[in-house]
Design a protein around this motif. Structure first.
Motif: not given
Length: 237
Positions: A56-77
């Motif tokens: 997920g990190l390498e493929n930029n599969d996130f909406d927001f990246l945090l300073k500690d390299e954790s990340f959030f994703q937001f999706q809906f259908e």
């Protein structure tokens, strides 16, 4: 929750993450439009959480990246008039230090008679090596929220629920459809305790306003998707 309310709440997430001094950057993707990579989809179904995180990190599969390299994703259908929602938080499972923290922990500045300011980027190579060789931490969390109407089964699989852990069957039921901002604040409080406590101590009014605002646009589940039997069970309100 309507599509418009989702977007309004989502637009406030960046400000909230900055408020808690957690935001590193917005993603180069907008997952609602772009989706996640096929590699990440495949990896997230596997048993190794750290592998899914790295993909997920390498493929930029996130909406927001945090300073500690954790990340959030937001999706809906959108299916008919209902939103099938997925929010996810992937905490960095690897030992993490910022460059400044690395200098303080690994380099004897007194011996070198240097300060952080004068050292500058001299140890970037050593820092890069540290990031490549770091080990898994002893504790990390992954959280996910779903509104899943199509798989609804009363007392077994609630429409609205929070997952805790990777590939676990922990589903904490909820009586409403959660907003993106509410999910972010929930995550910050329980994962970034010190950041939360600092704002509670120093910016209580702003924090309380944000907590009040995060409820905007949330909708209670209709009785067709939240039965009297389910209300007996332990759930979040």
């Amino acid at each position: 929750m309507t599509e418009a309310n989702f977007h309004i709440s989502f637009s406030k997430v960046e400000k909230a993450l900055s408020f808690f001094n957690l935001l590193k950057m917005k993603g180069v993707k907008r997952l609602i439009n772009d989706g996640v990579s096929d590699d990440f989809k495949h990896a997230s179904l596997g048993n190794k959480y750290y592998y899914a995180y790295k993909i997920g990190l390498e493929n930029n599969d996130f909406d927001f990246l945090l300073k500690d390299e954790s990340f959030f994703q937001f999706q809906f259908e959108k299916i008919d008039d209902l939103l099938e929602i997925r929010y996810a938080f992937f905490q960095n499972p690897f030992e993490y230090l910022s460059y400044e923290e690395f200098l303080l922990h690994e380099i004897d500045l007194d011996t070198n008679k240097e300060s952080l300011e004068t050292v500058g980027n001299l140890f970037e190579q050593e820092y890069s090596q540290f990031l490549n060789e770091r080990e898994l931490t002893s504790s990390y969390s992954t959280l996910r929220y779903d509104s899943d109407f199509k798989n609804y089964k009363p007392i077994l699989h609630s429409v609205s629920h929070i997952h805790i852990g990777h590939l676990s069957n922990i589903r904490i039921p909820m009586d409403k459809v959660l907003s993106p901002l509410r999910f972010v604040l929930f995550t910050i409080k329980h994962v970034y305790y010190n950041n939360w406590k600092d704002k509670l101590d120093k910016n209580r009014c702003d924090l309380m306003k944000m907590l009040s605002d995060c409820k905007s646009g949330e909708t209670l589940l209709h009785e067709d998707f939240w039965t009297e039997d389910e209300k007996i069970e332990l759930h979040l309100k």
